[in-house]
Design a protein around this motif. Sequence first.
Motif, PDB file in Angstrom:
ATOM      1  N   THR A 116      -6.222   0.191 122.410  1.00  0.00           N
ATOM      2  CA  THR A 116      -6.408  -0.996 122.409  1.00  0.00           C
ATOM      3  C   THR A 116      -7.630  -1.545 123.089  1.00  0.00           C
ATOM      4  OG1 THR A 116      -5.397  -1.141 124.942  1.00  0.00           O
ATOM      5  CG2 THR A 116      -3.753  -1.436 122.982  1.00  0.00           C
ATOM      6  N   ARG A 117      -8.033  -2.846 122.881  1.00  0.00           N
ATOM      7  CA  ARG A 117      -9.110  -3.493 123.505  1.00  0.00           C
ATOM      8  C   ARG A 117      -8.899  -4.682 124.250  1.00  0.00           C
ATOM      9  NH1 ARG A 117     -14.470  -2.325 122.777  1.00  0.00           N
ATOM     10  NH2 ARG A 117     -14.387  -1.483 120.655  1.00  0.00           N
ATOM     11  N   VAL A 118      -9.200  -4.943 125.527  1.00  0.00           N
ATOM     12  CA  VAL A 118      -8.524  -6.059 126.194  1.00  0.00           C
ATOM     13  C   VAL A 118     -10.080  -6.985 126.626  1.00  0.00           C
ATOM     14  CG1 VAL A 118      -7.539  -7.113 128.281  1.00  0.00           C
ATOM     15  CG2 VAL A 118      -6.724  -5.038 127.033  1.00  0.00           C
ATOM     16  N   LEU A 119      -9.967  -8.161 126.206  1.00  0.00           N
ATOM     17  CA  LEU A 119     -10.601  -9.246 126.311  1.00  0.00           C
ATOM     18  C   LEU A 119     -10.369 -10.323 127.543  1.00  0.00           C
ATOM     19  CD1 LEU A 119     -11.381  -8.654 123.110  1.00  0.00           C
ATOM     20  CD2 LEU A 119     -13.378 -10.128 123.379  1.00  0.00           C
ATOM     21  N   CYS A 131     -18.996 -19.554 127.463  1.00  0.00           N
ATOM     22  CA  CYS A 131     -17.916 -19.184 128.372  1.00  0.00           C
ATOM     23  C   CYS A 131     -18.147 -17.908 128.861  1.00  0.00           C
ATOM     24  CB  CYS A 131     -16.616 -19.199 127.558  1.00  0.00           C
ATOM     25  SG  CYS A 131     -16.250 -18.253 126.311  1.00  0.00           S
ATOM     26  N   TYR A 132     -17.713 -17.549 129.870  1.00  0.00           N
ATOM     27  CA  TYR A 132     -17.915 -16.306 130.400  1.00  0.00           C
ATOM     28  C   TYR A 132     -16.753 -15.397 129.917  1.00  0.00           C
ATOM     29  CZ  TYR A 132     -20.694 -18.465 133.710  1.00  0.00           C
ATOM     30  OH  TYR A 132     -21.780 -19.205 134.377  1.00  0.00           O
ATOM     31  N   VAL A 133     -16.954 -14.244 129.557  1.00  0.00           N
ATOM     32  CA  VAL A 133     -16.178 -13.043 128.875  1.00  0.00           C
ATOM     33  C   VAL A 133     -16.237 -11.761 129.579  1.00  0.00           C
ATOM     34  CG1 VAL A 133     -15.549 -12.005 126.549  1.00  0.00           C
ATOM     35  CG2 VAL A 133     -15.966 -14.424 126.773  1.00  0.00           C
ATOM     36  N   SER A 134     -15.084 -11.115 129.809  1.00  0.00           N
ATOM     37  CA  SER A 134     -15.371  -9.494 130.282  1.00  0.00           C
ATOM     38  C   SER A 134     -14.497  -8.764 129.398  1.00  0.00           C
ATOM     39  CB  SER A 134     -15.066  -9.475 131.731  1.00  0.00           C
ATOM     40  OG  SER A 134     -13.638  -9.824 131.733  1.00  0.00           O
ATOM     41  N   LEU A 135     -14.970  -7.367 129.424  1.00  0.00           N
ATOM     42  CA  LEU A 135     -14.151  -6.504 128.818  1.00  0.00           C
ATOM     43  C   LEU A 135     -13.754  -5.344 129.616  1.00  0.00           C
ATOM     44  CD1 LEU A 135     -16.694  -5.617 125.709  1.00  0.00           C
ATOM     45  CD2 LEU A 135     -14.543  -6.918 125.734  1.00  0.00           C
ATOM     46  N   ASN A 140     -19.673  -5.289 133.469  1.00  0.00           N
ATOM     47  CA  ASN A 140     -20.791  -6.759 133.031  1.00  0.00           C
ATOM     48  C   ASN A 140     -19.912  -7.873 132.722  1.00  0.00           C
ATOM     49  OD1 ASN A 140     -22.879  -5.462 133.229  1.00  0.00           O
ATOM     50  ND2 ASN A 140     -22.751  -4.240 131.033  1.00  0.00           N
ATOM     51  N   VAL A 141     -20.475  -9.086 132.928  1.00  0.00           N
ATOM     52  CA  VAL A 141     -19.993 -10.413 132.357  1.00  0.00           C
ATOM     53  C   VAL A 141     -20.949 -10.839 131.398  1.00  0.00           C
ATOM     54  CG1 VAL A 141     -19.435 -12.721 133.031  1.00  0.00           C
ATOM     55  CG2 VAL A 141     -19.124 -10.852 134.786  1.00  0.00           C
TER      56      VAL A 141
END
Length: 433
Positions: A116-119, A131-135, A140-141
């Motif tokens: 899986t990959r979660v955002l 918009c702000y996104v993280s993994l 990192n942001v």
Amino acid sequence: APESTDAPGYFMLYEDSVAALKSITVQAKGSQRYTAVSDMAFDQNGNLLGVYNALSQPFLVSGQEDFTFSTAAWQMLLLTAQHIPATATYPALDRDACGLTDPDAVITLTRKDGTTRVLRIGRLTSDGASCYVSLDGDTNVYLVPYDFHETMVQPLNALHTLPGAIDESASAAVQIALTGTDDGQLIFTKSSGKLMAWSSTSPITHAGSTERIEAFITGLCAVSADEYVTTLAAAGLAVYGLDAPRRLIAAFQDGTIRDIHLGSDAGDGMVYARMDRTGDIYRIRRTQLTFAENAGLNTLLDRFVSPVVVATLSQVRVTTADGETTLRIEYENGDDNIGQRWFWDENAVTRDEFTDAYLSIIALQFDQTAPQEAAGTSLLADVTFTLRDGSTSTVRYEACDAFYALATTDGGGRFLVRLTDVENMLTVLKGEK
């Protein structure tokens, strides 16, 4: 001057194979989680061949497989499956300040191999452009364009496709129909080559108003859905008043049919509606439907009681309690649309004299269709038109009350005509011949 560069102003957060994707699960804050399952077909080399479903979209909603994503929604899901473009990286931003500790949405990409990959999608930046996104697994942001936030934080229903206006011209329409009106089911049909192009075929036979019918068609073509509500089988339509809806229909030369079903009140100035042949139910603003509010025989019929074009006339006979009057035209040949000789009874008259007398008959207009309880009390006149093709049509005028005469046509029409107008016609026909 510094050297120019063609380097893009963005980079990809990740690169994944669409062929390896199994599903995308989205949990937007305050909304029910949904899972979009890949329904794409690939060849052995991972090349996209198409989709399996009849909706022609790359994803189906798990447990709600008849849900139709809007184009923008499924395109964003497809983009997410492959890569997300970012415009900046920040290694030490406060995640709480970015809205990432309590994200607006959490997106989980599940591959066919089980990985899986979660955002996580945080809030918009102050300028609203990103918009702000993280993994997960990455400290990192990142900044991602705002439309990723705009689409992916929406509840599922907001991502449904919404039927819009259709690109059809009123002049290309060939038929309209309305159900659920005070007059019952109405059908109007367009005939080419006729001066009165539109005519009612149900519940009565009568000429239609081209101007008003075309205004109705233009309004119908412009209707668009405002909100998606749900998708139901026929058994559940009664909850929304759509089991016996009012229907607005227009058919066009190219085979296109616009068929809108209107149900019960949906609150906030809206009404429940269906706009296609699926079980999808929408809400439509009533302000979009003003063109149809009073649509009926009173508004869509031509106001003339007997709009018989003189070029088609052979003779007209008016019978009253005092006798009979006949207006007759003799033509030179089949192409003659004016006539060569005109007769008032058996007396030859000029074309102008004939026209004045004929206008007194066909100029009669009704104020409204007659209510069911309206009845005639005494005969004023029977008018019989004989056309050049041998067909006939009749109108019977009877006194109804102190103000109106009841006009009854052989096409089933019942109209209220001002009594003074009928009396003026009879006065003209009693004039000097």
